[in-house]
Design an enzyme around this catalytic site. Structure first.
Site, PDB file in Angstrom:
ATOM      1  N   ASP A  20     -13.322  -4.461  -2.088  1.00  0.00           N
ATOM      2  CA  ASP A  20     -13.230  -4.246  -0.647  1.00  0.00           C
ATOM      3  C   ASP A  20     -14.593  -4.586  -0.056  1.00  0.00           C
ATOM      4  O   ASP A  20     -15.613  -3.982  -0.423  1.00  0.00           O
ATOM      5  CB  ASP A  20     -12.851  -2.798  -0.336  1.00  0.00           C
ATOM      6  CG  ASP A  20     -11.455  -2.459  -0.828  1.00  0.00           C
ATOM      7  OD1 ASP A  20     -10.618  -3.369  -0.918  1.00  0.00           O
ATOM      8  OD2 ASP A  20     -11.206  -1.271  -1.134  1.00  0.00           O
TER       9      ASP A  20
ATOM     10  N   ASP B 185       0.852  -1.182   0.000  1.00  0.00           N
ATOM     11  CA  ASP B 185       0.000   0.000   0.000  1.00  0.00           C
ATOM     12  C   ASP B 185       0.891   1.237   0.000  1.00  0.00           C
ATOM     13  O   ASP B 185       1.812   1.350   0.822  1.00  0.00           O
ATOM     14  CB  ASP B 185      -0.905   0.026   1.231  1.00  0.00           C
ATOM     15  CG  ASP B 185      -1.998  -1.027   1.159  1.00  0.00           C
ATOM     16  OD1 ASP B 185      -2.320  -1.475   0.037  1.00  0.00           O
ATOM     17  OD2 ASP B 185      -2.537  -1.402   2.214  1.00  0.00           O
TER      18      ASP B 185
END
Length: 259
Positions: free
Chosen positions: A130, A11
């Site tokens: 997600d 990330d």
């Protein structure tokens, strides 16, 4: 039998490697390009870079960062965050990314999946999802809801339906990221992963919750995933890529070994 894959997620926030728990309490923990090079040398199968604030900040992904990463690693890698058009996807491919991950923009306009798949191929078009566990309703019968904008905005869309729709529209792989398990090190969301893996005919990458090698084994067997994505357990030095792959290989999982 096809080999299972070990995938590491990096990330990226403001050019720094970042890590969060359940998408909050995000901390900067290092240089993502240096880490990518390290994992490549250790034998990881693939890498995924997510620009975790691009969508919510409504800005483009950092092309120069992708070019820098591509010059350091020589394995497949994909990039996600802020991809809103075929032009965005094509720029990333030209910068060296083998695959692109679409998420928020695809939920808001699902035709984007088909457009990108037509332009660069389904094999390079990854639908990243997600997902948060919710009480089952008529609208969300599976009990799993799609959330966008980096885990901020619930969409009232059933995850099982969206996985099937993503495949129909041309996605070549799914990344199934459980928000409930993310960063907890308590194991993957096996029920969710298996449900989606059994519902589609394309590879499923399980994401969120890996804390020890046994968790990877569980999601690749009981969870029916084609690949296990990890982050914290390698970023913080608890395990190396080699250790994880040797453990899985030793338990009968077919892996691509680098020796």
């Amino acid at each position: 039998m096809l080999s299972k894959r070990l995938v590491i997620c990096l990330d990226v926030r403001g050019g720094k490697l970042a890590k969060s728990i359940r998408f909050v309490d995000t901390k900067d923990i290092g240089d993502p390009v240096a880490k990518a090079r390290q994992y490549y040398e250790e034998g990881v199968d693939e890498l995924v870079f997510y620009d975790i604030t691009a969508s919510r900040e409504n800005r483009d992904i950092m092309i120069d960062f992708v070019e820098k990463a591509a010059s350091q690693i020589f394995i497949p890698f994909s990039v996600g965050g802020g991809i809103r058009s075929v032009e965005d996807a094509t720029k990333l491919r030209n910068a060296g990314a083998e695959k692109v991950n679409v998420n928020t923009a695809a939920v808001l306009r699902k035709e984007l999946i088909s457009e990108i798949a037509d332009a660069i191929g389904s094999q390079s078009t990854i639908l990243s999802m997600d997902i948060r566990r919710v009480p089952p309703t008529e609208k969300i019968p599976s009990g799993y809801e799609i959330v966008v904008n980096g885990g901020i905005t619930p969409m009232g869309i059933d995850a099982l339906w969206w996985a099937k729709e993503g495949e129909r529209l041309g996605a070549g792989e799914l990344v199934v990221n459980s928000i409930d398990a993310d960063g907890t090190n308590n194991g993957y969301e096996l029920k969710l992963t298996r449900m989606l893996a059994e519902a589609v005919g394309i590879p499923v990458i399980a994401s969120g919750g890996a804390g020890k090698p046994e968790h990877l084994y569980d999601v690749l067997t009981e969870g029916r995933a084609d690949a296990a994505l990890v982050a914290s357990i390698v970023h913080y030095g608890e395990y190396t890529c080699r250790q994880l792959k040797e453990y899985l290989h030793g338990r009968g999982i077919k892996m691509r070994m680098s020796y």
